[in-house]
Design a protein around this motif. Structure first.
Motif, PDB file in Angstrom:
ATOM      1  N   TYR A 287     -12.357  -3.022   5.103  1.00  0.00           N
ATOM      2  CA  TYR A 287     -12.530  -1.559   5.633  1.00  0.00           C
ATOM      3  C   TYR A 287     -13.290  -1.255   6.718  1.00  0.00           C
ATOM      4  CZ  TYR A 287     -11.144  -0.854   0.647  1.00  0.00           C
ATOM      5  OH  TYR A 287     -10.285  -0.931  -0.477  1.00  0.00           O
ATOM      6  N   PRO A 288     -12.599  -1.364   7.957  1.00  0.00           N
ATOM      7  CA  PRO A 288     -13.620  -1.009   9.270  1.00  0.00           C
ATOM      8  C   PRO A 288     -14.056   0.277   9.300  1.00  0.00           C
ATOM      9  CG  PRO A 288     -10.915  -0.893   9.483  1.00  0.00           C
ATOM     10  CD  PRO A 288     -11.360  -1.591   8.291  1.00  0.00           C
ATOM     11  N   VAL A 289     -13.447   1.262   8.524  1.00  0.00           N
ATOM     12  CA  VAL A 289     -13.876   2.677   8.330  1.00  0.00           C
ATOM     13  C   VAL A 289     -13.511   3.220   7.011  1.00  0.00           C
ATOM     14  CG1 VAL A 289     -13.571   3.020  10.846  1.00  0.00           C
ATOM     15  CG2 VAL A 289     -11.836   3.773   9.302  1.00  0.00           C
ATOM     16  N   GLU A 290     -14.418   3.915   6.678  1.00  0.00           N
ATOM     17  CA  GLU A 290     -14.199   4.365   5.261  1.00  0.00           C
ATOM     18  C   GLU A 290     -12.758   4.954   5.034  1.00  0.00           C
ATOM     19  OE1 GLU A 290     -15.260   5.410   1.235  1.00  0.00           O
ATOM     20  OE2 GLU A 290     -16.124   4.439   3.008  1.00  0.00           O
ATOM     21  N   GLY A 291     -12.079   4.393   3.849  1.00  0.00           N
ATOM     22  CA  GLY A 291     -10.957   4.757   3.483  1.00  0.00           C
ATOM     23  C   GLY A 291      -9.786   3.866   4.153  1.00  0.00           C
ATOM     24  N   PHE A 292      -9.760   3.521   5.273  1.00  0.00           N
ATOM     25  CA  PHE A 292      -8.691   2.779   5.960  1.00  0.00           C
ATOM     26  C   PHE A 292      -9.011   1.195   5.583  1.00  0.00           C
ATOM     27  CE2 PHE A 292      -7.409   0.101   9.714  1.00  0.00           C
ATOM     28  CZ  PHE A 292      -6.040   0.495   9.674  1.00  0.00           C
ATOM     29  N   TYR A 293      -8.049   0.312   5.413  1.00  0.00           N
ATOM     30  CA  TYR A 293      -8.138  -1.082   5.022  1.00  0.00           C
ATOM     31  C   TYR A 293      -7.001  -1.913   5.746  1.00  0.00           C
ATOM     32  CZ  TYR A 293      -4.485  -0.844   1.740  1.00  0.00           C
ATOM     33  OH  TYR A 293      -3.111  -0.418   1.105  1.00  0.00           O
ATOM     34  N   ILE A 294      -7.369  -3.151   5.988  1.00  0.00           N
ATOM     35  CA  ILE A 294      -6.632  -4.145   6.512  1.00  0.00           C
ATOM     36  C   ILE A 294      -6.726  -5.205   5.454  1.00  0.00           C
ATOM     37  CG2 ILE A 294      -6.078  -5.908   8.345  1.00  0.00           C
ATOM     38  CD1 ILE A 294      -7.728  -4.026  10.322  1.00  0.00           C
TER      39      ILE A 294
ATOM     40  N   PHE B 146      -7.330   7.832  -0.045  1.00  0.00           N
ATOM     41  CA  PHE B 146      -7.933   9.176  -0.145  1.00  0.00           C
ATOM     42  C   PHE B 146      -9.072   9.085  -1.162  1.00  0.00           C
ATOM     43  CE2 PHE B 146      -3.588   9.382   1.611  1.00  0.00           C
ATOM     44  CZ  PHE B 146      -3.962  10.069   2.761  1.00  0.00           C
ATOM     45  N   SER B 147     -10.065  10.152  -0.894  1.00  0.00           N
ATOM     46  CA  SER B 147     -10.935  10.382  -2.052  1.00  0.00           C
ATOM     47  C   SER B 147     -10.435  11.055  -3.313  1.00  0.00           C
ATOM     48  CB  SER B 147     -12.204  11.366  -1.275  1.00  0.00           C
ATOM     49  OG  SER B 147     -11.459  12.647  -0.968  1.00  0.00           O
TER      50      SER B 147
ATOM     51  N   LEU C  81       6.775   0.008   2.102  1.00  0.00           N
ATOM     52  CA  LEU C  81       5.897   1.316   2.228  1.00  0.00           C
ATOM     53  C   LEU C  81       5.850   1.637   0.787  1.00  0.00           C
ATOM     54  CD1 LEU C  81       7.782   3.422   4.978  1.00  0.00           C
ATOM     55  CD2 LEU C  81       5.728   1.945   5.252  1.00  0.00           C
ATOM     56  N   ILE C  82       4.396   1.930   0.362  1.00  0.00           N
ATOM     57  CA  ILE C  82       4.287   2.306  -0.966  1.00  0.00           C
ATOM     58  C   ILE C  82       3.114   3.372  -0.914  1.00  0.00           C
ATOM     59  CG2 ILE C  82       4.430  -0.074  -1.740  1.00  0.00           C
ATOM     60  CD1 ILE C  82       1.482  -0.406  -1.691  1.00  0.00           C
ATOM     61  N   ILE C  83       2.908   4.152  -2.346  1.00  0.00           N
ATOM     62  CA  ILE C  83       2.025   5.295  -2.433  1.00  0.00           C
ATOM     63  C   ILE C  83       1.535   4.603  -3.842  1.00  0.00           C
ATOM     64  CG2 ILE C  83       3.640   6.470  -3.561  1.00  0.00           C
ATOM     65  CD1 ILE C  83       2.134   8.914  -2.535  1.00  0.00           C
ATOM     66  N   GLY C  84       0.284   4.999  -4.150  1.00  0.00           N
ATOM     67  CA  GLY C  84      -0.533   4.491  -5.196  1.00  0.00           C
ATOM     68  C   GLY C  84      -1.446   5.627  -5.807  1.00  0.00           C
ATOM     69  N   TYR C  85      -1.929   5.316  -7.026  1.00  0.00           N
ATOM     70  CA  TYR C  85      -2.845   6.203  -7.714  1.00  0.00           C
ATOM     71  C   TYR C  85      -3.753   5.429  -8.411  1.00  0.00           C
ATOM     72  CZ  TYR C  85      -5.206  10.178  -9.841  1.00  0.00           C
ATOM     73  OH  TYR C  85      -6.144  11.135 -10.057  1.00  0.00           O
ATOM     74  N   SER C  86      -5.233   5.658  -8.284  1.00  0.00           N
ATOM     75  CA  SER C  86      -6.104   4.573  -9.160  1.00  0.00           C
ATOM     76  C   SER C  86      -6.984   5.477  -9.967  1.00  0.00           C
ATOM     77  CB  SER C  86      -6.973   3.958  -7.860  1.00  0.00           C
ATOM     78  OG  SER C  86      -7.930   5.057  -7.452  1.00  0.00           O
ATOM     79  N   PHE C  87      -7.538   4.548 -10.782  1.00  0.00           N
ATOM     80  CA  PHE C  87      -8.360   5.228 -12.087  1.00  0.00           C
ATOM     81  C   PHE C  87      -9.914   4.313 -11.865  1.00  0.00           C
ATOM     82  CE2 PHE C  87      -3.989   5.834 -13.210  1.00  0.00           C
ATOM     83  CZ  PHE C  87      -3.910   6.929 -13.627  1.00  0.00           C
ATOM     84  N   ASP C  88     -10.807   5.024 -12.346  1.00  0.00           N
ATOM     85  CA  ASP C  88     -12.064   4.392 -12.136  1.00  0.00           C
ATOM     86  C   ASP C  88     -12.300   3.878 -13.517  1.00  0.00           C
ATOM     87  OD1 ASP C  88     -12.570   5.179  -9.848  1.00  0.00           O
ATOM     88  OD2 ASP C  88     -13.815   7.030 -10.335  1.00  0.00           O
ATOM     89  N   PHE C  89     -12.893   2.607 -13.522  1.00  0.00           N
ATOM     90  CA  PHE C  89     -13.278   2.081 -14.737  1.00  0.00           C
ATOM     91  C   PHE C  89     -14.984   2.486 -15.010  1.00  0.00           C
ATOM     92  CE2 PHE C  89     -10.585  -1.647 -14.194  1.00  0.00           C
ATOM     93  CZ  PHE C  89     -10.008  -1.883 -15.592  1.00  0.00           C
ATOM     94  N   ASP C  90     -15.181   2.953 -16.569  1.00  0.00           N
ATOM     95  CA  ASP C  90     -16.206   3.463 -16.828  1.00  0.00           C
ATOM     96  C   ASP C  90     -16.901   2.354 -17.964  1.00  0.00           C
ATOM     97  OD1 ASP C  90     -14.823   6.576 -17.517  1.00  0.00           O
ATOM     98  OD2 ASP C  90     -16.072   5.707 -15.708  1.00  0.00           O
ATOM     99  N   ASP C  91     -18.177   1.940 -17.628  1.00  0.00           N
ATOM    100  CA  ASP C  91     -19.052   1.263 -18.541  1.00  0.00           C
ATOM    101  C   ASP C  91     -18.488  -0.253 -18.257  1.00  0.00           C
ATOM    102  OD1 ASP C  91     -20.672   3.595 -19.251  1.00  0.00           O
ATOM    103  OD2 ASP C  91     -19.079   3.965 -20.737  1.00  0.00           O
TER     104      ASP C  91
END
Length: 243
Positions: A121-128, A190-191, A229-239
């Protein structure tokens, strides 16, 4: 050996990054993929057999989607993402000659893909990202054949094999197989937990086997390259601090 190398890469990288805070997410992604299986003309009609024809391969669009787990280390601006996905990757082979004969072969393969990316991540959010993948062919005989042979030559008295017979021979003579590849990806997370990305996949090993046959079909190095080209959605792990 390839599976062992992949496992070693994942384990060793995780060990190096074992210290410090990390963010673990999981999620799903889906999108479109355009693929091409290379060198098909030389498989079907070996060079120098005859002239007066064109034989061209044409990549096709398909779908892809899967599941991922992402270990992100914000302090180091890196993450490791492992994935399991499905992709439909097809290529058309179009023939036309000076006698008016036309036919089309569609190599319509489907794959289960397993792999990992090292993301920076060279800048927040963007990745290579870059990483190895293994693709398992789950439709290794999915070849379709259509032609205009009966329409063009049906009244001439010349015999041409029905399309169904030619298709059967193709399925018996050509077998799609598992292959190894490397990917290069760019994307933005994205946040809101949504993400978008683009990937280029470079085939590194042969993806098609020519079986012994009496039809002049020959063995070549046939590699699959694709752009998705893809779009994704993530969920946070808890505990799961020890995960």
């Amino acid at each position: 050996m390839k599976k062992f190398i992949l496992l070693l890469l994942l384990v060793s990288t995780k060990a190096v990054l074992a210290q410090g805070d990390r963010e673990i997410t999981y999620g799903i992604f889906a999108g479109g993929i355009h693929s091409t299986l290379s060198n098909l003309p030389d498989v079907i009609v070996p060079k120098g057999i005859y002239e007066g024809y064109t034989l061209e391969e044409k990549g096709k669009f398909g779908g892809t989607g899967g599941f991922f787990i992402n270990w992100k280390y914000p302090y180091a601006k890196v993450s490791i993402q492992t994935e399991v996905s499905y992709s439909g990757q097809s290529t058309d082979l179009n023939y036309e000659d000076t006698e008016g004969l036309k036919y089309k072969m569609t190599f319509g393969y489907s794959y289960i893909n397993v792999g990992a990316q090292f993301k920076y991540y060279p800048v927040e959010g963007f990745y290579i990202g870059v990483g190895p993948y293994v693709s398992f062919n789950i439709a290794s005989d999915n070849i379709k054949y259509t032609s205009n042979s009966q329409e063009v030559f049906g009244s001439s008295g010349a015999y041409f094999e029905p399309d169904a017979n030619v298709q059967k021979v193709l399925k018996e003579s050509l077998t799609g197989k598992n292959y190894f590849s490397g990917i290069l990806s760019l994307g933005y997370e994205f946040s809101s937990n949504l993400s978008v990305g683009a990937r280029y996949t470079l085939g590194l090993t042969d993806a098609l086997t020519t079986e012994e046959n009496g039809h002049r079909y020959s063995e070549n190095k046939n590699k699959i390259n694709s752009i998705s080209l893809i779009i994704g959605y993530s969920f946070d792990f808890d505990d799961l601090g020890n995960f």
